[in-house]
Write a protein that holds these residues in place. Structure first.
Motif, mmCIF file in Angstrom:
data_model
loop_
_atom_site.group_PDB
_atom_site.id
_atom_site.type_symbol
_atom_site.label_atom_id
_atom_site.label_comp_id
_atom_site.label_asym_id
_atom_site.label_seq_id
_atom_site.Cartn_x
_atom_site.Cartn_y
_atom_site.Cartn_z
ATOM 1 N N GLN A 1 -2.302 -1.354 68.101
ATOM 2 C CA GLN A 1 -1.924 -2.771 68.099
ATOM 3 C C GLN A 1 -1.492 -3.208 69.502
ATOM 4 O O GLN A 1 -1.885 -4.272 69.991
ATOM 5 N N ALA A 2 -0.679 -2.375 70.153
ATOM 6 C CA ALA A 2 -0.228 -2.700 71.502
ATOM 7 C C ALA A 2 -1.394 -2.755 72.475
ATOM 8 O O ALA A 2 -1.442 -3.632 73.357
ATOM 9 N N GLU A 3 -2.357 -1.837 72.296
ATOM 10 C CA GLU A 3 -3.517 -1.849 73.189
ATOM 11 C C GLU A 3 -4.342 -3.116 73.016
ATOM 12 O O GLU A 3 -4.862 -3.676 73.986
ATOM 13 N N LEU B 1 -2.190 -5.833 74.830
ATOM 14 C CA LEU B 1 -2.024 -5.665 76.282
ATOM 15 C C LEU B 1 -3.349 -5.477 77.000
ATOM 16 O O LEU B 1 -3.450 -5.749 78.207
ATOM 17 N N PRO C 1 -1.732 1.796 76.175
ATOM 18 C CA PRO C 1 -0.466 1.358 75.584
ATOM 19 C C PRO C 1 0.656 2.379 75.736
ATOM 20 O O PRO C 1 1.818 2.042 75.473
ATOM 21 N N LEU D 1 8.037 -0.508 72.664
ATOM 22 C CA LEU D 1 7.433 -1.236 71.549
ATOM 23 C C LEU D 1 7.525 -0.435 70.254
ATOM 24 O O LEU D 1 7.855 -0.979 69.192
ATOM 25 N N VAL E 1 5.478 -7.315 68.024
ATOM 26 C CA VAL E 1 4.270 -7.976 68.546
ATOM 27 C C VAL E 1 4.673 -9.027 69.586
ATOM 28 O O VAL E 1 4.029 -9.138 70.646
ATOM 29 N N ALA F 1 5.498 -7.362 72.722
ATOM 30 C CA ALA F 1 4.279 -6.942 73.434
ATOM 31 C C ALA F 1 3.627 -8.132 74.116
ATOM 32 O O ALA F 1 3.139 -8.025 75.259
#
Lengths: 222, 252
Positions: free
Chosen positions: A65-67, A70, A74, A81, A207, A210
């Motif tokens: 999700q972070a990748e 961003l 990640p 996060l 989220v 992030a």
């Protein structure tokens, strides 16, 4: 005499430092999370067991999700996060445990987390772009936007804090009111709903953090 | 609404501690095990690709070897075909040479055989001619070559002496007419001598007529009393021709 329910409940003092119930619950959650993760990942195996696989799935889901937000590796951001999501989720879910009050239902914990996100955004932004470039973005597209951008920085941190605090506090109040009015079984569906709310709020907080970090890095438009 | 700054500070510190702890006990081990698993997967993929490449290389080598083998087989087959063709041509030439030699030997042998046969026939002919000449000379005497009446009459008397009695009786029937054919015309003395000789045979001179037939070549033909005595050269020559023909047929 009535007491303000939003006032922290001080359990004891460590010297001059008052230790509230939220802090004590947080220590309990920290201990549980540390012991659980340490026990499961003490000897990680290439062919994982069920617990290790579950933990890996959770961590990988957060990383994925972070990748996506961003747009880059990640893992440098995972400590912040991932810990935000796991801590807020476990703190929110602690409401389901009898005798425990969620630390996020008191203003100090969301405020602390929002402040950490606020400083983390600037720290990652300055590291990635340098002081000048990072500060220049507040004067874009024109210098006239500088006050508004600075105000936006503060208000979005404030909204981050208030959103989590408001949702969890209101849920606590609703459950408490229902419990006092309707007895023991009626609040159960609301407590189940509280599980969902707690996970959703943890997801939203992580989220948004992030997204803010991504904006600080210059990879996300806010 | 009031904020407990101690709680705020403690919660911030707690969170930072939790970040530090989870980094060590959770994120880092998870990342390491994922990386290690990915490395193993990559290694397995690389090994699989290497094996696939090796298999592909082995397949290419096999195909090359197969193609070389096919090429060598075709070359050997062509070489064997050429050698076989050369050997066949050589043997045909040798057989033709041998056949020609055999034909030449047979032709030579046939020529030699024919030459020998011709020589033998010539010898036989010469011998036969000599025999015939001897018989002619023996039949007509030394004067027969002159073809005169005394010699013919002497030959007639020798023939009578050699005849069977029945034949001589048939020839010497009294009162019969006689005819004498000669190759040349006889003069009156010769005719008188023949009348006298025939008179001696039958007791009285017969009525004798004379004719000339050059085809007799020599000698005479006497017809009398229904019998005929032929002592003509042409008859002897005919017999000689017949014998010669028989000797030629018998020759190898």
């Amino acid at each position: 005499m009535t007491t303000n329910p939003l006032t922290p409940e001080i359990l004891f003092h460590l010297g001059p430092v008052p230790v509230s119930a939220a802090v004590a619950t947080t220590w309990l959650l920290m201990s549980a999370m540390t012991l659980t993760a340490g026990a499961i990942m003490r000897r990680p195996r290439i062919a994982p067991g069920r617990a290790q696989a579950a933990l890996e799935i959770v961590v990988e889901a957060i990383a994925r999700q972070a990748e996506e937000i961003l747009g880059r590796d990640p893992w440098p951001f995972m400590p912040l996060l991932g810990t935000l999501f796991l801590f807020i989720a476990s703190a929110n879910l602690s409401a389901a445990v009898p005798g425990l009050a969620p630390p996020t239902g008191h203003l100090e914990t969301p405020a602390a987390l929002a402040l950490i996100v606020f400083f983390s955004v600037h720290w990652h932004g300055v590291r990635a772009r340098g002081w000048r470039a990072y500060l220049r973005r507040y004067a874009e597209p024109t210098a006239l936007m500088l006050p508004l951008n600075l105000l936006g920085e503060i208000t979005r941190t404030f909204s981050l804090m208030i959103r989590l605090f408001g949702n969890m506090m209101s849920h606590e109040f609703v459950v408490a009111i229902l419990l006092s009015l309707a007895g023991f079984l009626l609040p159960t569906p609301f407590m189940a709903l509280g599980v969902l709310i707690g996970l959703v709020q943890a997801y939203i907080f992580a989220v948004l953090a992030a997204v803010y970090i991504g904006a600080g890095l210059g990879v996300v438009e806010t | 609404m009031t904020i407990d700054w101690w709680t705020l500070g403690l919660q911030a510190a707690n969170f930072l501690v939790l970040v530090w702890v989870l980094t060590r006990v959770l994120y880092r081990p998870v990342r390491q095990v994922i990386a290690e698993r990915q490395a193993r997967v990559n290694a397995a993929l690389d090994a699989a690709r290497a094996r696939e490449a090796a298999a592909e290389e082995a397949r290419r080598r096999h195909e090359r070897a197969l193609a070389e083998f096919e090429e060598r087989k075709r070359a050997l087959a062509a070489q064997a075909e050429a050698e076989l063709e050369a050997l066949r041509a050589q043997r045909i030439a040798k057989a033709e040479a041998e056949a020609e030699a055999i034909r030449e030997a047979a032709r030579r042998a046939a020529q030699e055989t024919r030459a020998r046969a011709i020589d033998a026939a010539r010898a036989d002919i010469a011998a036969l001619a000599a025999t015939l000449a001897g018989r002619v000379l023996q039949s007509f005497g030394a004067a027969c070559g002159a073809d005169d009446a005394p010699a013919q009459i002497a030959a007639f008397e020798r023939a009578l002496a050699q005849m069977e009695p029945a034949e001589r009786a048939a020839l010497a029937s009294p009162g019969a007419d006689a005819a004498l054919v000669t190759a040349r015309a006889l003069d009156e003395d010769a005719r008188a001598a023949w009348r006298e000789a025939l008179g001696r045979l039958v007791g009285a001179p017969p009525r004798l007529t004379f004719r000339v037939d050059p085809a007799l070549l020599g000698g005479f033909v006497l017809t009398m009393g229904g019998a005929e005595l032929r002592l003509a050269w042409a008859d002897f020559l005919s017999e000689a021709r017949a014998r010669l023909a028989r000797s030629m047929d018998d020759a190898p």
